[in-house]
Design a protein around this motif. Sequence first.
Motif, PDB file in Angstrom:
ATOM      1  N   LEU A  31       0.788   4.067  -2.875  1.00 52.38           N
ATOM      2  CA  LEU A  31       0.480   5.453  -2.533  1.00 52.38           C
ATOM      3  C   LEU A  31       1.612   6.372  -2.962  1.00 52.38           C
ATOM      4  CD1 LEU A  31      -1.383   7.490  -1.236  1.00 52.38           C
ATOM      5  CD2 LEU A  31      -0.321   6.996   0.963  1.00 52.38           C
ATOM      6  N   ALA A  52       0.833  -1.209   0.000  1.00 54.24           N
ATOM      7  CA  ALA A  52       0.000   0.000   0.000  1.00 54.24           C
ATOM      8  C   ALA A  52       0.866   1.257   0.000  1.00 54.24           C
ATOM      9  CB  ALA A  52      -0.936  -0.004   1.200  1.00 54.24           C
ATOM     10  N   VAL A 104      -5.754   4.697  -5.939  1.00 51.18           N
ATOM     11  CA  VAL A 104      -4.555   3.996  -5.486  1.00 51.18           C
ATOM     12  C   VAL A 104      -4.682   2.488  -5.662  1.00 51.18           C
ATOM     13  CG1 VAL A 104      -3.808   5.803  -3.886  1.00 51.18           C
ATOM     14  CG2 VAL A 104      -5.229   3.943  -3.044  1.00 51.18           C
ATOM     15  N   GLY A 105      -5.894   1.960  -5.647  1.00 45.42           N
ATOM     16  CA  GLY A 105      -6.102   0.521  -5.841  1.00 45.42           C
ATOM     17  C   GLY A 105      -5.736   0.050  -7.237  1.00 45.42           C
ATOM     18  N   GLN A 120      -6.301  11.030  -0.544  1.00 47.88           N
ATOM     19  CA  GLN A 120      -5.134  10.142  -0.481  1.00 47.88           C
ATOM     20  C   GLN A 120      -5.421   8.831  -1.201  1.00 47.88           C
ATOM     21  OE1 GLN A 120      -4.217   9.849   3.692  1.00 47.88           O
ATOM     22  NE2 GLN A 120      -3.069  11.763   3.694  1.00 47.88           N
ATOM     23  N   ASN A 121      -6.648   8.361  -1.121  1.00 50.14           N
ATOM     24  CA  ASN A 121      -7.038   7.116  -1.783  1.00 50.14           C
ATOM     25  C   ASN A 121      -7.473   7.333  -3.226  1.00 50.14           C
ATOM     26  OD1 ASN A 121      -7.075   4.766   0.265  1.00 50.14           O
ATOM     27  ND2 ASN A 121      -7.832   6.538   1.391  1.00 50.14           N
ATOM     28  N   TRP A 122      -8.003   8.499  -3.493  1.00 50.91           N
ATOM     29  CA  TRP A 122      -8.495   8.874  -4.826  1.00 50.91           C
ATOM     30  C   TRP A 122      -7.832  10.201  -5.204  1.00 50.91           C
ATOM     31  CZ3 TRP A 122     -11.771   5.497  -7.282  1.00 50.91           C
ATOM     32  CH2 TRP A 122     -12.355   4.508  -6.483  1.00 50.91           C
ATOM     33  N   CYS A 146      -9.845  10.868   1.720  1.00 54.19           N
ATOM     34  CA  CYS A 146     -10.461  10.563   0.435  1.00 54.19           C
ATOM     35  C   CYS A 146      -9.464  10.853  -0.695  1.00 54.19           C
ATOM     36  CB  CYS A 146     -11.736  11.388   0.244  1.00 54.19           C
ATOM     37  SG  CYS A 146     -12.541  11.159  -1.353  1.00 54.19           S
TER      38      CYS A 146
END
Length: 153
Positions: free
Chosen positions: A18, A14, A118-119, A73-75, A71
């Motif tokens: 990131l 992860a 990020v996924g 950070q993930n998108w 949000c």
Amino acid sequence: MRRPTAVLAVLAIAAVALASLTAIASSATSKPATVTTGNSSLGRIIVDGQSHTLYLFQKDKGAKSACSGACAQNWPPLLTKGTPKAGGSAKASLLGTTKRADGTTQVTYNKHPLYTFVGDAGKRGSTAGQGLTAFGAKWYVVAAKGTARIGRY
């Protein structure tokens, strides 16, 4: 013993994902972003200049982003300096920008703020974020015509 090792491995993966997407988002702020088209398992979609899938967030109101903090950070939002450029069969007339709460400029397409995920771990053509519900609403890949890609069509 296996559980702590597995947790550490997942955290390491992860962190790498990131870091790579943060670098992508950061590099986009030094020059105009490019939005182009690509093929995916969902059909013709829009992607950034590195062929990373771009998403819209249903919680956004018009061109105003509702994704910040964890949000974002993930998108990570697709950021730009200057006017974004269209490539492939992306329509320049659908490109725009919006100011984020932090003062950065985010690219929009058909008035939807654009994000990576990020996924997808920086993999070209990955659409792992398609249809996910996170941070209060659904996320969808953006079709080349500027609408949410909800299924195959």
